[in-house]
Scaffold this motif. Structure first.
Motif, PDB file in Angstrom:
ATOM      1  N   ALA A   1       0.832  -1.212   0.000  1.00  0.00           N
ATOM      2  CA  ALA A   1       0.000   0.000   0.000  1.00  0.00           C
ATOM      3  C   ALA A   1       0.860   1.252   0.000  1.00  0.00           C
ATOM      4  CB  ALA A   1      -0.924  -0.010   1.221  1.00  0.00           C
ATOM      5  N   LYS A   2       1.937   1.254   0.779  1.00  0.00           N
ATOM      6  CA  LYS A   2       2.817   2.421   0.838  1.00  0.00           C
ATOM      7  C   LYS A   2       3.426   2.722  -0.523  1.00  0.00           C
ATOM      8  CE  LYS A   2       6.857   4.219   3.286  1.00  0.00           C
ATOM      9  NZ  LYS A   2       7.831   3.970   4.383  1.00  0.00           N
ATOM     10  N   GLU A   3       3.881   1.688  -1.214  1.00  0.00           N
ATOM     11  CA  GLU A   3       4.518   1.882  -2.519  1.00  0.00           C
ATOM     12  C   GLU A   3       3.516   2.371  -3.554  1.00  0.00           C
ATOM     13  OE1 GLU A   3       6.249  -1.883  -3.359  1.00  0.00           O
ATOM     14  OE2 GLU A   3       7.985  -1.581  -2.034  1.00  0.00           O
ATOM     15  N   ARG A   4       2.313   1.817  -3.533  1.00  0.00           N
ATOM     16  CA  ARG A   4       1.321   2.177  -4.555  1.00  0.00           C
ATOM     17  C   ARG A   4       0.762   3.579  -4.336  1.00  0.00           C
ATOM     18  NH1 ARG A   4      -2.163  -3.341  -5.536  1.00  0.00           N
ATOM     19  NH2 ARG A   4      -2.639  -2.307  -7.524  1.00  0.00           N
ATOM     20  N   ILE A   5       0.629   3.977  -3.089  1.00  0.00           N
ATOM     21  CA  ILE A   5       0.175   5.344  -2.807  1.00  0.00           C
ATOM     22  C   ILE A   5       1.284   6.341  -3.119  1.00  0.00           C
ATOM     23  CG2 ILE A   5      -0.570   6.917  -0.975  1.00  0.00           C
ATOM     24  CD1 ILE A   5      -1.988   4.564   0.346  1.00  0.00           C
ATOM     25  N   LYS A   6       2.525   5.982  -2.806  1.00  0.00           N
ATOM     26  CA  LYS A   6       3.657   6.862  -3.107  1.00  0.00           C
ATOM     27  C   LYS A   6       3.794   7.072  -4.610  1.00  0.00           C
ATOM     28  CE  LYS A   6       8.636   7.349  -2.320  1.00  0.00           C
ATOM     29  NZ  LYS A   6       9.846   6.721  -1.704  1.00  0.00           N
ATOM     30  N   ALA A   7       3.531   6.030  -5.396  1.00  0.00           N
ATOM     31  CA  ALA A   7       3.608   6.127  -6.852  1.00  0.00           C
ATOM     32  C   ALA A   7       2.372   6.786  -7.455  1.00  0.00           C
ATOM     33  CB  ALA A   7       3.792   4.730  -7.447  1.00  0.00           C
TER      34      ALA A   7
ATOM     35  N   ASP B   1      -5.023   6.890  -4.408  1.00  0.00           N
ATOM     36  CA  ASP B   1      -4.979   7.883  -3.332  1.00  0.00           C
ATOM     37  C   ASP B   1      -5.123   7.232  -1.966  1.00  0.00           C
ATOM     38  OD1 ASP B   1      -4.744  10.053  -5.134  1.00  0.00           O
ATOM     39  OD2 ASP B   1      -6.898   9.963  -5.515  1.00  0.00           O
ATOM     40  N   ALA B   2      -5.835   6.124  -1.916  1.00  0.00           N
ATOM     41  CA  ALA B   2      -6.039   5.409  -0.649  1.00  0.00           C
ATOM     42  C   ALA B   2      -6.377   3.955  -0.964  1.00  0.00           C
ATOM     43  CB  ALA B   2      -7.150   6.051   0.179  1.00  0.00           C
ATOM     44  N   ILE B   3      -6.152   3.098   0.022  1.00  0.00           N
ATOM     45  CA  ILE B   3      -6.401   1.662  -0.147  1.00  0.00           C
ATOM     46  C   ILE B   3      -7.155   1.149   1.075  1.00  0.00           C
ATOM     47  CG2 ILE B   3      -5.326  -0.612  -0.344  1.00  0.00           C
ATOM     48  CD1 ILE B   3      -3.022   0.704  -1.844  1.00  0.00           C
ATOM     49  N   ILE B   4      -8.215   0.396   0.829  1.00  0.00           N
ATOM     50  CA  ILE B   4      -8.974  -0.240   1.910  1.00  0.00           C
ATOM     51  C   ILE B   4      -8.702  -1.739   1.858  1.00  0.00           C
ATOM     52  CG2 ILE B   4     -11.232  -0.585   2.967  1.00  0.00           C
ATOM     53  CD1 ILE B   4     -12.250   1.818   1.448  1.00  0.00           C
TER      54      ILE B   4
ATOM     55  N   GLU C   1     -11.534  -5.401  11.825  1.00  0.00           N
ATOM     56  CA  GLU C   1     -10.737  -4.188  11.677  1.00  0.00           C
ATOM     57  C   GLU C   1     -10.331  -3.978  10.220  1.00  0.00           C
ATOM     58  OE1 GLU C   1      -7.452  -4.628  14.338  1.00  0.00           O
ATOM     59  OE2 GLU C   1      -8.635  -4.167  16.118  1.00  0.00           O
ATOM     60  N   PRO C   2     -11.182  -3.372   9.410  1.00  0.00           N
ATOM     61  CA  PRO C   2     -10.732  -2.965   8.073  1.00  0.00           C
ATOM     62  C   PRO C   2      -9.625  -1.918   8.196  1.00  0.00           C
ATOM     63  CG  PRO C   2     -13.123  -2.819   8.293  1.00  0.00           C
ATOM     64  CD  PRO C   2     -12.579  -3.024   9.660  1.00  0.00           C
ATOM     65  N   LEU C   3      -8.698  -1.950   7.287  1.00  0.00           N
ATOM     66  CA  LEU C   3      -7.568  -1.022   7.318  1.00  0.00           C
ATOM     67  C   LEU C   3      -7.690  -0.019   6.174  1.00  0.00           C
ATOM     68  CD1 LEU C   3      -4.640  -3.521   7.996  1.00  0.00           C
ATOM     69  CD2 LEU C   3      -5.715  -1.995   9.633  1.00  0.00           C
ATOM     70  N   ILE C   4      -7.482   1.257   6.490  1.00  0.00           N
ATOM     71  CA  ILE C   4      -7.456   2.305   5.483  1.00  0.00           C
ATOM     72  C   ILE C   4      -6.027   2.829   5.403  1.00  0.00           C
ATOM     73  CG2 ILE C   4      -8.419   4.501   4.723  1.00  0.00           C
ATOM     74  CD1 ILE C   4     -10.765   4.036   6.575  1.00  0.00           C
ATOM     75  N   TYR C   5      -5.411   2.659   4.257  1.00  0.00           N
ATOM     76  CA  TYR C   5      -4.052   3.154   4.042  1.00  0.00           C
ATOM     77  C   TYR C   5      -4.118   4.460   3.255  1.00  0.00           C
ATOM     78  CZ  TYR C   5      -2.374  -1.442   5.505  1.00  0.00           C
ATOM     79  OH  TYR C   5      -2.098  -2.576   6.228  1.00  0.00           O
ATOM     80  N   TYR C   6      -3.401   5.478   3.744  1.00  0.00           N
ATOM     81  CA  TYR C   6      -3.349   6.766   3.061  1.00  0.00           C
ATOM     82  C   TYR C   6      -2.065   7.483   3.462  1.00  0.00           C
ATOM     83  CZ  TYR C   6      -4.638   9.208   7.382  1.00  0.00           C
ATOM     84  OH  TYR C   6      -4.653   9.722   8.656  1.00  0.00           O
ATOM     85  N   ASN C   7      -1.812   8.634   2.852  1.00  0.00           N
ATOM     86  CA  ASN C   7      -0.582   9.378   3.090  1.00  0.00           C
ATOM     87  C   ASN C   7      -0.934  10.825   3.414  1.00  0.00           C
ATOM     88  OD1 ASN C   7       1.887  10.791   2.886  1.00  0.00           O
ATOM     89  ND2 ASN C   7       2.697   9.328   1.411  1.00  0.00           N
ATOM     90  N   THR C   8      -0.641  11.261   4.627  1.00  0.00           N
ATOM     91  CA  THR C   8      -1.028  12.608   5.062  1.00  0.00           C
ATOM     92  C   THR C   8      -0.222  13.703   4.372  1.00  0.00           C
ATOM     93  OG1 THR C   8       0.486  12.406   6.951  1.00  0.00           O
ATOM     94  CG2 THR C   8      -1.826  11.870   7.331  1.00  0.00           C
ATOM     95  N   THR C   9       0.914  13.353   3.757  1.00  0.00           N
ATOM     96  CA  THR C   9       1.707  14.371   3.069  1.00  0.00           C
ATOM     97  C   THR C   9       1.176  14.664   1.668  1.00  0.00           C
ATOM     98  OG1 THR C   9       3.279  12.755   2.160  1.00  0.00           O
ATOM     99  CG2 THR C   9       3.752  13.672   4.340  1.00  0.00           C
TER     100      THR C   9
ATOM    101  N   ALA D   1       3.344   7.713   5.340  1.00  0.00           N
ATOM    102  CA  ALA D   1       4.387   8.737   5.198  1.00  0.00           C
ATOM    103  C   ALA D   1       5.402   8.625   6.335  1.00  0.00           C
ATOM    104  CB  ALA D   1       3.771  10.127   5.188  1.00  0.00           C
ATOM    105  N   ASP D   2       6.673   8.777   5.985  1.00  0.00           N
ATOM    106  CA  ASP D   2       7.720   8.807   7.000  1.00  0.00           C
ATOM    107  C   ASP D   2       7.688  10.139   7.747  1.00  0.00           C
ATOM    108  OD1 ASP D   2       8.607   6.311   6.148  1.00  0.00           O
ATOM    109  OD2 ASP D   2       9.928   7.192   4.630  1.00  0.00           O
ATOM    110  N   GLU D   3       8.204  10.141   8.982  1.00  0.00           N
ATOM    111  CA  GLU D   3       8.195  11.362   9.778  1.00  0.00           C
ATOM    112  C   GLU D   3       8.985  12.481   9.097  1.00  0.00           C
ATOM    113  OE1 GLU D   3       6.562  12.194  12.464  1.00  0.00           O
ATOM    114  OE2 GLU D   3       5.538  10.265  12.465  1.00  0.00           O
ATOM    115  N   ALA D   4      10.084  12.112   8.469  1.00  0.00           N
ATOM    116  CA  ALA D   4      10.896  13.129   7.783  1.00  0.00           C
ATOM    117  C   ALA D   4      10.111  13.758   6.635  1.00  0.00           C
ATOM    118  CB  ALA D   4      12.182  12.495   7.265  1.00  0.00           C
ATOM    119  N   LEU D   5       9.344  12.933   5.920  1.00  0.00           N
ATOM    120  CA  LEU D   5       8.545  13.456   4.812  1.00  0.00           C
ATOM    121  C   LEU D   5       7.435  14.376   5.311  1.00  0.00           C
ATOM    122  CD1 LEU D   5       8.213  10.301   2.516  1.00  0.00           C
ATOM    123  CD2 LEU D   5       9.618  12.340   2.151  1.00  0.00           C
TER     124      LEU D   5
END
Length: 244
Positions: A111-117, A121-124, A160-168, A216-220
């Protein structure tokens, strides 16, 4: 100190400031130019995000299907209109995938790789046994027995469904807000269904919990915050420094 001396000093300082072109520009002209520009920029960004069609991937959507039930989350490869609220189905572009069977598959990494690319925008992600446990929570309108007894096996596996997203990423954050609203409406509908059934224990009022994973990483995150502030600071410095 005499008031006459204070007035003299005040007038001299005021006269010096009014003679300084940099001061006049910063106080009077710059706000007239900068604030409307900033306001128009923010409005355009907000309008774009509001009209943006979020790309959402659903993994394991079959686990959220309740065949023959009005509270199924999906209807003909779209979210059930009952749970959209004020949202339009056109604001969400859904894609469906079955859960990979490879043992080395890592949903968080994928999920992290696909959202970063910016593929989505989000993955459930719906975990295994979600549908079975959810059906045990709901369906049958059980007959009262043994003083409101309830099958304890229902609560063994958490829902527990999981929602993956990136706040940056603004698009990802907007997608998360829309998904969270829809799943929240779905959860409320399931809660009402539970309360209408017989022999419902207190734990069944909340049939499942929603979890979100920020990829998202903390640095990002820090870089994204600075990238939104520094351009305006640099613009002010550039405009005022031109008068030195």
């Amino acid at each position: 100190m005499k008031w006459s001396n204070i007035k003299l000093i005040y007038r001299r300082e005021l006269r010096d400031q009014l003679r300084d072109r940099r001061t006049l520009f910063t106080i009077a002209i710059l706000p007239l130019l900068l604030y409307p520009f900033m306001g128009m920029t923010f409005l355009q960004v907000a309008s774009f995000l509001k009209d943006h069609t979020a790309k959402v991937l659903i993994i394991g959507h079959e686990e959220a299907q309740l065949n023959g039930s009005e509270i199924s989350l999906f209807s003909e490869e779209e979210f059930n209109p009952r749970f959209l609220g004020s949202l339009s189905s056109q604001k969400l572009q859904l894609a469906f995938e079955k859960k990979p069977t490879k043992p080395e598959f890592n949903i968080t990494k994928d999920a992290k790789e696909r959202i970063k690319a910016e593929e989505f925008d989000a993955i459930i992600y719906f975990p295994d046994s979600f549908s079975d446990n959810l059906k045990k929570m709901l369906a049958e309108k059980r007959e009262p027995q043994n003083n409101n007894t309830f099958n304890e096996e229902i609560a063994e596996d958490p829902l527990e469904p999981l929602i993956y997203y990136n706040t940056t990423k603004d698009k990802s954050s907007v997608a998360y807000q829309r998904i969270n609203l829809i799943l929240g409406n779905w959860k409320n509908a399931i809660t009402i269904e539970n309360l209408d059934s017989y022999n419902v224990p207190e734990t069944a009022i909340n049939p499942f919990t929603l979890q979100s994973k920020d990829t998202a990483d903390e640095a990002l995150k820090q870089e994204a915050t600075c990238s939104k502030i520094l351009p305006f600071i640099a613009l002010i410095w550039a405009l005022t420094g031109a008068f030195y």
